[in-house]
Design an enzyme around this catalytic site. Structure first.
Site, PDB file in Angstrom:
ATOM      1  CD  GLU A  47      69.943  68.089  59.569  1.00 35.60           C
ATOM      2  OE1 GLU A  47      70.510  66.972  59.686  1.00 35.60           O
ATOM      3  OE2 GLU A  47      69.682  68.832  60.528  1.00 35.60           O
ATOM      4  CD  GLU A 195      69.151  63.409  67.152  1.00 30.76           C
ATOM      5  OE1 GLU A 195      69.871  64.318  67.557  1.00 30.76           O
ATOM      6  OE2 GLU A 195      69.595  62.388  66.575  1.00 30.76           O
ATOM      7  CD  GLU A 318      69.016  61.969  62.191  1.00 29.20           C
ATOM      8  OE1 GLU A 318      70.176  62.067  62.645  1.00 29.20           O
ATOM      9  OE2 GLU A 318      68.151  62.855  62.299  1.00 29.20           O
TER      10      GLU A 318
END
Ligand code: AHR
Length: 514
Positions: A47, A195, A318
């Site tokens: 990320e 998310e 994740e």
């Protein structure tokens, strides 16, 4: 805490149970293995966060390390050695604020952006689509791009797919060519938001299911590339999210993601140190880590009700341990050290994924460099391989091998009146006929003698490697050789048709049977 052999039943990491015993009997079934352990279970995540991309993969011209463009080649070489199969990018929460057009074209002309999620730092967008795909090319891994749903538009996503994957004549193809790339890249792993119940838009499951279908409709399959669309899934035990997604979206997604982080104390406000913890905190951490078994099993059971043929993948994109940051570092950068405890978490989690290969087809450890449970840490020119890196080195033998079901009853590792399974393991047979078994003993005090019978497996030799160290808190540092690293293991032998193994306390062992 360190006493053995307390008789009782508990849910175990491998879906097994804990009984009193002195010797552990294991049976491995090598007859007609049904499922393949996808190599994509061994994926990673990068990320725009802290020093993962900038000052991680992508460094300044003046840094005196081998580079291609500004990509750090010592890191590339290390990741190639563990056969990294895929890399997720650009987030995470960052993905839902990322506008891909800001990261293409001449670097000097790219606009800057504020990384509002992670430290509020200003990025120059010098690492964008072309740079990421150049990196994946060097790593020889598949890209997994998470696209912006939260603050982006359907058109923006549709154009990104066209830019990446269309080979014919179009405005996006022309733009790509102007930027130096003639051929489409053929990216297939495609995340539709991240998310979305939180940083990706704070949506309800019902709202997201509708949004997913709208975005996914226009993320087209161009000739030669079928997108594997991965929907935002639940976190932890949010079973309602899975239920709604399976009911409302079902086969319109290739995969449904699951996020779960191991928090040592279980308290997000004070997670616990990466390096200073006692045995009680270690026990709690491993207990929390083993919850992955429950989450994967229960989400899979919901998926089974809607998708009996297991067409939709569970993508744990994740996972890993999340501790307090190292003292003195930017709290928004999530920089943490990595100890033998992290390695035991990685081995245990990968064994869980292997044993659920029927449904778990992909996973991504968070995150590759300098962030959370990293494989690699860097300090200017220096870099180190963490204990977690060495686990991926041991487990790479399972990539694309056939899963061999294992059954056994684990002895317990106890703390007061709490007990968790001390042992977990998984086994596979590769395309050349070699059988590999990975065993993890999380008990810091007790070794175990394991007698294994193997149905349908013939072997004459056994060799192995082990990862262990004298203390759970042991780490690798930038000064001197690594303390926690793999070495040869001589504690396994063939006795008649049986495989007998003595697994030391707090260790991870990989065996190869030929
Ligand atoms: O990995 C760090 C963050 O954790 C990611 O950006 C987000 O998806 C998750 O909450």
């Amino acid at each position: 805490m360190k006493k053995l052999l307390v008789a009782s039943l508990l849910s175990a990491a491998t879906g097994l149970q804990v009984f009193a015993q002195s010797e552990v009997a294991v049976s491995i079934n090598g007859v007609d293995p049904k499922y393949t352990i996808s190599r994509h279970i061994y994926g990673h995540f990068s990320e725009h966060l802290g020093r993962c991309i900038y000052d991680g993969f992508w460094v300044g011209d003046s840094l005196n390390v081998p580079k291609q463009d500004r990509i750090r080649m010592d890191i590339v070489d290390a990741l190639k050695r563990i056969q990294i199969p895929n890399l997720r990018w650009p987030g995470g929460c960052f993905a839902d604020e990322y506008h891909w057009r800001d990261g293409i074209g001449p670097r000097m002309q790219r606009p800057t952006m504020v990384n509002t999620n992670w430290g509020g730092v200003t990025e120059d967008n010098s690492f964008g689509t072309h740079e990421f795909l150049e990196l994946c090319g060097l790593l020889k891994c598949e890209p997994y791009i998470s696209a912006n749903v939260g603050s982006g538009t359907v058109e923006e996503m549709a154009k990104w797919v066209e830019y990446l994957n269309f080979g014919g004549i179009s405005p996006m193809t022309n733009l790509r060519k102007q930027n130096g790339r003639a051929e489409p890249w053929k990216v297939s792993f495609w995340g539709v938001g991240n998310e979305s119940w939180g940083c990706g838009g704070n949506m309800t499951a019902e709202r997201y299911a509708d949004e997913y279908k709208r975005y996914a409709t226009y993320a087209r399959d161009y000739e030669g590339t079928r997108l594997k669309k991965i929907a935002c899934g639940p976190s932890d035990g949010n079973y309602n999210w899975t239920e709604v997604m399976m009911k409302n979206v079902g086969r319109q997604m290739w995969g449904l993601s699951l996020h779960y982080y191991t928090i040592p104390t279980g308290n997000w406000g004070k997670k616990g140190s990466a390096t200073a913890f006692d045995e009680q905190e270690y026990f709690n951490t491993m207990k929390n880590c083993l919850q992955m078994e429950e989450f994967v099993s229960r989400h899979s059971a919901i998926m089974d009700r809607y998708d009996i043929n297991k067409n939709v993948a569970l993508v744990v994109d994740e996972w890993g341990i999340w501790t307090d940051v190292e003292p003195g570092t930017n709290p928004g950068f999530l920089y943490q050290q990595n100890s033998l405890r992290d390695a035991l978490i990685a081995g245990t989690t990968l064994n869980i994924f292997n044993n659920h290969a029927d449904r778990v087809k992909m996973a991504n450890l968070a995150q590759t460099i300098n962030v959370l449970q990293a494989l690699i840490l860097t300090q200017k020119e220096k870099m180190l391989l963490t204990p977690t890196y060495y686990v991926f080195d041991l487990f790479k033998v399972h990539q694309d091998a056939k899963l061999l079901p294992v059954s056994f009853t684990s002895p317990g590792y106890t703390s007061g009146d709490k007990k968790i399974p001390a042992l977990n393991m998984s086994a596979s047979k590769d395309s050349t006929g070699k059988v590999h078994i990975t065993l993890v003993n999380i008990d810091p005090e007790n070794k175990w003698k394991i007698s294994t019978s193997l149905m349908g497996v013939k072997f004459s030799t056994v060799t192995g490697q082990i990862l262990t160290s004298s203390r759970l808190t042991d780490i690798n540092t930038f000064d001197g050789p690594p303390k926690v690293k793999n070495s040869n293991f001589s504690g396994a032998k063939k006795q008649g048709d049986q495989l007998v193994v003595e697994i030391p306390a707090q260790s991870i062992v990989m065996l190869e049977l030929k």
